[in-house]
Write a protein that holds these residues in place. Structure first.
Motif, PDB file in Angstrom:
ATOM      1  N   ASP A 170      54.098  34.257  34.493  1.00 49.39           N
ATOM      2  CA  ASP A 170      54.481  35.781  34.239  1.00 49.39           C
ATOM      3  C   ASP A 170      56.093  35.838  34.015  1.00 49.39           C
ATOM      4  O   ASP A 170      56.607  36.613  33.296  1.00 49.39           O
ATOM      5  CB  ASP A 170      54.274  36.687  35.521  1.00 49.39           C
ATOM      6  CG  ASP A 170      52.874  37.088  35.391  1.00 49.39           C
ATOM      7  OD1 ASP A 170      52.201  36.750  34.542  1.00 49.39           O
ATOM      8  OD2 ASP A 170      52.458  37.742  36.614  1.00 49.39           O
ATOM      9  N   PRO A 214      47.264  33.763  46.712  1.00 52.80           N
ATOM     10  CA  PRO A 214      45.853  34.654  47.150  1.00 52.80           C
ATOM     11  C   PRO A 214      45.309  34.483  48.282  1.00 52.80           C
ATOM     12  O   PRO A 214      45.571  33.306  49.076  1.00 52.80           O
ATOM     13  CB  PRO A 214      44.982  34.003  46.018  1.00 52.80           C
ATOM     14  CG  PRO A 214      45.806  33.337  45.000  1.00 52.80           C
ATOM     15  CD  PRO A 214      47.036  32.876  45.742  1.00 52.80           C
ATOM     16  N   ALA A 233      38.944  38.897  43.795  1.00 58.04           N
ATOM     17  CA  ALA A 233      39.740  38.520  42.899  1.00 58.04           C
ATOM     18  C   ALA A 233      40.536  39.912  42.653  1.00 58.04           C
ATOM     19  O   ALA A 233      41.878  39.927  42.417  1.00 58.04           O
ATOM     20  CB  ALA A 233      39.306  37.912  41.587  1.00 58.04           C
ATOM     21  N   GLN A 234      39.773  41.058  42.718  1.00 57.11           N
ATOM     22  CA  GLN A 234      40.417  42.417  42.447  1.00 57.11           C
ATOM     23  C   GLN A 234      41.393  42.738  43.661  1.00 57.11           C
ATOM     24  O   GLN A 234      42.485  43.180  43.472  1.00 57.11           O
ATOM     25  CB  GLN A 234      39.534  43.305  42.466  1.00 57.11           C
ATOM     26  CG  GLN A 234      39.926  44.787  41.850  1.00 57.11           C
ATOM     27  CD  GLN A 234      38.890  46.084  41.853  1.00 57.11           C
ATOM     28  OE1 GLN A 234      38.120  45.982  42.921  1.00 57.11           O
ATOM     29  NE2 GLN A 234      38.798  46.537  40.909  1.00 57.11           N
ATOM     30  N   ASN A 240      43.171  40.591  45.589  1.00 57.87           N
ATOM     31  CA  ASN A 240      44.280  39.702  45.304  1.00 57.87           C
ATOM     32  C   ASN A 240      45.017  40.138  44.341  1.00 57.87           C
ATOM     33  O   ASN A 240      46.521  40.167  44.313  1.00 57.87           O
ATOM     34  CB  ASN A 240      43.961  38.082  45.281  1.00 57.87           C
ATOM     35  CG  ASN A 240      43.573  37.506  46.336  1.00 57.87           C
ATOM     36  OD1 ASN A 240      44.505  37.628  47.308  1.00 57.87           O
ATOM     37  ND2 ASN A 240      42.313  36.996  46.645  1.00 57.87           N
ATOM     38  N   ARG A 241      44.625  40.419  43.118  1.00 58.52           N
ATOM     39  CA  ARG A 241      45.472  41.056  41.870  1.00 58.52           C
ATOM     40  C   ARG A 241      46.081  42.093  42.346  1.00 58.52           C
ATOM     41  O   ARG A 241      47.401  42.446  42.116  1.00 58.52           O
ATOM     42  CB  ARG A 241      44.455  41.475  40.784  1.00 58.52           C
ATOM     43  CG  ARG A 241      45.272  41.974  39.549  1.00 58.52           C
ATOM     44  CD  ARG A 241      46.136  41.291  38.860  1.00 58.52           C
ATOM     45  NE  ARG A 241      46.864  42.019  37.915  1.00 58.52           N
ATOM     46  CZ  ARG A 241      47.853  41.255  37.049  1.00 58.52           C
ATOM     47  NH1 ARG A 241      48.438  40.096  37.499  1.00 58.52           N
ATOM     48  NH2 ARG A 241      48.217  41.958  35.907  1.00 58.52           N
ATOM     49  N   TYR A 301      49.045  41.334  44.476  1.00 57.83           N
ATOM     50  CA  TYR A 301      50.159  40.670  43.616  1.00 57.83           C
ATOM     51  C   TYR A 301      50.941  41.890  43.022  1.00 57.83           C
ATOM     52  O   TYR A 301      52.318  41.851  43.025  1.00 57.83           O
ATOM     53  CB  TYR A 301      49.627  39.922  42.607  1.00 57.83           C
ATOM     54  CG  TYR A 301      50.606  38.960  41.695  1.00 57.83           C
ATOM     55  CD1 TYR A 301      51.647  38.293  42.034  1.00 57.83           C
ATOM     56  CD2 TYR A 301      50.410  39.767  40.336  1.00 57.83           C
ATOM     57  CE1 TYR A 301      52.469  37.702  41.234  1.00 57.83           C
ATOM     58  CE2 TYR A 301      51.488  39.047  39.423  1.00 57.83           C
ATOM     59  CZ  TYR A 301      52.229  38.111  39.690  1.00 57.83           C
ATOM     60  OH  TYR A 301      53.356  37.619  38.830  1.00 57.83           O
ATOM     61  N   LEU A 302      50.070  42.929  42.508  1.00 55.94           N
ATOM     62  CA  LEU A 302      50.933  43.841  41.849  1.00 55.94           C
ATOM     63  C   LEU A 302      51.810  44.861  42.858  1.00 55.94           C
ATOM     64  O   LEU A 302      52.842  45.147  42.579  1.00 55.94           O
ATOM     65  CB  LEU A 302      49.966  44.871  40.986  1.00 55.94           C
ATOM     66  CG  LEU A 302      49.137  44.287  39.960  1.00 55.94           C
ATOM     67  CD1 LEU A 302      48.121  45.173  39.408  1.00 55.94           C
ATOM     68  CD2 LEU A 302      50.227  44.258  38.688  1.00 55.94           C
ATOM     69  N   GLN A 308      42.227  48.366  35.284  1.00 50.42           N
ATOM     70  CA  GLN A 308      41.678  47.445  35.891  1.00 50.42           C
ATOM     71  C   GLN A 308      42.647  47.160  36.745  1.00 50.42           C
ATOM     72  O   GLN A 308      42.403  46.638  38.153  1.00 50.42           O
ATOM     73  CB  GLN A 308      41.325  46.031  35.271  1.00 50.42           C
ATOM     74  CG  GLN A 308      40.011  46.130  34.262  1.00 50.42           C
ATOM     75  CD  GLN A 308      40.371  46.874  32.819  1.00 50.42           C
ATOM     76  OE1 GLN A 308      41.519  47.320  32.634  1.00 50.42           O
ATOM     77  NE2 GLN A 308      39.079  46.878  32.316  1.00 50.42           N
ATOM     78  N   ASP A 309      44.018  47.125  36.427  1.00 53.40           N
ATOM     79  CA  ASP A 309      45.237  46.787  37.567  1.00 53.40           C
ATOM     80  C   ASP A 309      45.210  48.209  38.387  1.00 53.40           C
ATOM     81  O   ASP A 309      45.587  47.895  39.627  1.00 53.40           O
ATOM     82  CB  ASP A 309      46.437  46.720  36.488  1.00 53.40           C
ATOM     83  CG  ASP A 309      46.624  45.008  36.170  1.00 53.40           C
ATOM     84  OD1 ASP A 309      45.855  44.390  36.491  1.00 53.40           O
ATOM     85  OD2 ASP A 309      47.431  44.862  35.423  1.00 53.40           O
ATOM     86  N   ALA A 330      42.619  47.584  41.054  1.00 54.18           N
ATOM     87  CA  ALA A 330      43.131  46.630  41.816  1.00 54.18           C
ATOM     88  C   ALA A 330      44.112  46.901  42.722  1.00 54.18           C
ATOM     89  O   ALA A 330      44.066  46.843  44.180  1.00 54.18           O
ATOM     90  CB  ALA A 330      43.680  45.543  41.041  1.00 54.18           C
ATOM     91  N   TYR A 388      43.557  47.132  46.923  1.00 55.55           N
ATOM     92  CA  TYR A 388      44.366  46.504  48.012  1.00 55.55           C
ATOM     93  C   TYR A 388      45.088  47.491  48.958  1.00 55.55           C
ATOM     94  O   TYR A 388      44.993  47.466  50.305  1.00 55.55           O
ATOM     95  CB  TYR A 388      45.717  45.830  47.292  1.00 55.55           C
ATOM     96  CG  TYR A 388      46.618  45.433  47.925  1.00 55.55           C
ATOM     97  CD1 TYR A 388      46.309  44.259  48.831  1.00 55.55           C
ATOM     98  CD2 TYR A 388      47.691  45.957  48.354  1.00 55.55           C
ATOM     99  CE1 TYR A 388      47.261  43.867  49.833  1.00 55.55           C
ATOM    100  CE2 TYR A 388      48.679  45.281  49.479  1.00 55.55           C
ATOM    101  CZ  TYR A 388      48.582  44.210  49.953  1.00 55.55           C
ATOM    102  OH  TYR A 388      49.366  43.821  50.946  1.00 55.55           O
TER     103      TYR A 388
END
Length: 671
Positions: A126, A174, A180-181, A183-184, A187-188, A275-276, A279, A283
């Motif tokens: 990134d 992670p 996975a969602q 953890n994404r 991160y965001l 999707q983001d 996510a 979280y």
């Protein structure tokens, strides 16, 4: 939900003038990668870069956004590709260092307002995409107003304390067991979006308060509300309503966005993919409990109060030279992070460096002594701090009592100084106002030494029995005072008398300091030379093992080239060796390797001789240890008594002088 403009406005504004352009060659522009640039643009929106770096909407990214802070007015910098007022001359490495490590292109520290404490989690891929986009932002000449921070906040070196206490550079990792969602979303929220920077209250130093993570904070006259999982659920938010709010700024039956949060939705969150946003919602509805300690403190084995005061001591006494995170200053001042002398199992080297300073060596300048500035507890705190910080994983095994023992060795003048021009017994005693050694007990010890007693452990026990268990520093002082008259009666040269007295004093400090900690300080199973500042001392094993355990010839215990030279010089002798022969071996190897530490020279010979002794047929382990201990004691003592040499940067001389004779009336040490 109210957020400050650009998510990072509160702290990003504090970081004005941190992205100042630096000189240097411009990075050659590679062929355009449209996909990479597009991804970088998406990430820049997720990180909400533009609003914080835009004072005039007609000139996006050109800086100039002002904010009045408790520390004074501050303005965001120009991050367009302009080569004179922007970052058009930056390299990728400089960009990464600023965004993820909080160090701008000219090496100065960024204020914690720039959310590098969150951006440090951004992945390498990134970062490359962000750079591909940012470097192609059209140049806009613009010089933002100068910051108007009051003293001392306008002194960037003051950021050392903040960085030591609150910042650790680390990529996002992670969480195992989470989707996975999830953890994404983590991160965001925690890295790119840096949501906690506005939704978490701050302490007096401007760092977010871990225990109050996401619990809400006042920002620019608006309230960024509590967005912790429990609060979202309690206040009637659902995943669907929160996702709708993040997309449009409105949620039916809940609220509509207003204030600075409207720009966050408009310039950042509204651009994210479905999707983001999903996510992020996942979280936030299942965020972990807040951490109760800043990252550097959480990673430390030191107690919270010890870590806090030790970090402050490091900043006040060490960081100006050794820099934050113990990074050092290249060839001028060594790094403390990963430094073998700092992380050695035995802590005496770093303790003596703090107490006695270090002479210049190679490209390094001299280090001053801090014995007069720091007390025993403070020296122990700093030593344990540097041994356990920045990835160093040594044991925090320094105690105030141990420091007191080694501090007492400073009462013995170094030979070669003006004080050594005529040998006189040094003044001994504790710190000013403290009681010194017991005169009668010292006299009794001196008589024992004059009669041939040389066992330091026995003399320590005898003094403690006579004086009622004195402090470590007093015990070392007492043994020094007792041995000094014995050395003075020798016909040896004055420099050699001082060398012998210092040798004895260091050995006394070694024995006494080992008694200040429970259990062995390290696991070395044989007699071994340990560095103490620029010198060395002999450590004998606490007990005999079932089998003589020689160090592996793998370059770890002794530098590989020195180990090979020692083995070659030793050859295949038949034990036992005479003391004069051992002295010649030690002196020869020392002179042939002028850049080697005395302790490494001794250990190269000890390790080689250990393998010879271990191969002897029909000898018990006790006999083998006796042979090895006698060899080690003579080799170490020989090196302790050699006159100091100048730092050699040229090739070593070929001529090898003979070993110096031992003082006529000075004992040869433990056998």
């Amino acid at each position: 939900m109210v957020r400050v403009k650009g998510l990072s406005r509160r702290i990003a504004a504090l970081a004005a003038a941190t992205f100042l352009c630096a000189g240097g060659p411009a990075l050659a522009q590679p062929a355009d990668d449209a996909a990479l640039v597009a991804r970088g643009e998406y990430l820049a929106k997720a990180a909400d870069c533009m609003p914080c770096h835009t004072g005039d909407k007609a000139r996006p990214f050109a800086g100039g956004l002002g904010l009045n802070t408790p520390f004074g007015a501050i303005f965001s910098p120009n991050i367009t590709s302009d080569r004179s007022t922007g970052i058009g001359l930056w390299t990728y490495a400089q960009f990464v260092d600023a965004v993820r490590n909080g160090i701008r292109a000219d090496g100065a520290y960024l204020y914690p307002a720039m959310p590098f404490d969150a951006y440090t989690g951004i992945s390498d891929d990134d970062m490359k995409a962000l750079w591909a986009y940012v470097r192609r932002i059209p140049p806009i000449p613009n010089t933002p107003p100068a910051n108007q921070l009051a003293f001392p906040f306008n002194v960037r070196l003051g950021m050392l304390a903040w960085r030591e206490l609150f910042f650790t550079e680390a990529r996002f990792t992670p969480t195992a067991g989470k989707s996975a969602q999830w953890n994404r979303g983590a991160y965001l929220v925690e890295a790119l979006g840096h949501c906690s920077d506005c939704h978490t209250p701050r302490n007096i130093m401007g760092a977010t308060r871990g225990k109050a993570h996401f619990l809400g904070a006042e920002v620019d006259g608006f309230w960024a509300p509590d967005i912790a999982s429990a609060a979202l659920k309690k206040n009637g938010w659902t995943p669907d309503s929160l996702a709708a709010f993040l997309k449009s700024g409105s949620a039916t039956g809940k609220t509509s966005v207003f204030g600075p949060m409207a720009e966050v939705v408009h310039d950042s969150l509204g651009f994210l993919t479905e999707q983001d946003r999903a996510a992020i919602v996942t979280y936030l509805f299942d965020a972990p409990p807040p951490k109760d300690k800043p990252a550097p403190q959480a990673a430390s084995p030191l107690a919270a109060d010890v870590h806090a005061r030790a970090a402050a001591l490091y900043v006040d006494n060490c960081a100006a030279c050794h820099m934050d995170k113990g990074a050092g200053r290249g060839d001028a001042i060594p790094s403390l992070a990963g430094n073998p002398a700092v992380v050695a199992a035995e802590p005496y080297n770093v303790v003596m460096a703090i107490l006695g300073g270090l002479p210049p060596g190679g490209t390094y300048g001299a280090m001053p002594s801090f014995a007069g500035r720091l007390d025993d507890r403070q020296v122990a705190d700093i030593a344990n701090y540097v041994r356990t910080s920045w990835g160093n994983a040594a044991a925090p095994n320094v105690t105030a009592a141990m420091v007191a023992a080694w501090r007492a060795t400073a009462h013995v003048p170094d030979y070669g100084t003006q004080a050594a021009s005529a040998f006189t017994c040094p003044d001994v005693g504790g710190a000013p106002g403290a009681d010194g050694p017991d005169p009668k007990a010292v006299a009794a010890l001196s008589a024992m030494m004059a009669g041939g007693q040389r066992s330091i452990p026995m003399m320590v026990d005898a003094y403690n029995a006579a004086s009622g268990n004195a402090g470590p520093g007093t015990v070392v002082d007492a043994l020094t005072a007792a041995y000094c008259p014995v050395v003075a009666r020798s016909d040896a040269p004055d420099w050699q008398k001082y060398a012998e007295l210092r040798r004895f004093t260091l050995q006394a400090a070694m024995d006494v300091s080992r008694r200040t900690v429970s259990g062995p300080v390290d696991s070395q199973p044989i007699a071994w030379a340990l560095p103490v500042g620029p010198g060395l001392v002999l450590k004998e094993p606490a007990s005999l093992a079932a089998k003589l355990a020689c160090p592996a010839d793998d370059g770890k215990a002794v530098p590989a080239d020195l180990a090979a030279a020692g083995a070659k010089l030793l050859g295949a002798p038949k034990p036992p060796l005479a003391g004069a022969d051992i002295a010649t071996l030690a002196t020869t190897l020392y002179q042939q390797n002028p850049k080697a530490r005395p302790a490494d020279v001794a250990n190269a010979l000890i390790a080689a001789y250990c393998r010879v002794v271990a191969a002897l047929p029909a000898t018990s382990v006790a006999e083998q240890n006796a042979l090895l201990n006698g060899f080690a004691a003579q080799a170490v003592q020989t090196l302790q008594l050699l006159p100091p040499r100048k730092v050699v940067v040229e090739a070593p001389a070929k001529a090898v002088p003979p070993a110096p004779p031992a003082p006529a009336a000075v004992p040869a040490g433990r056998k």
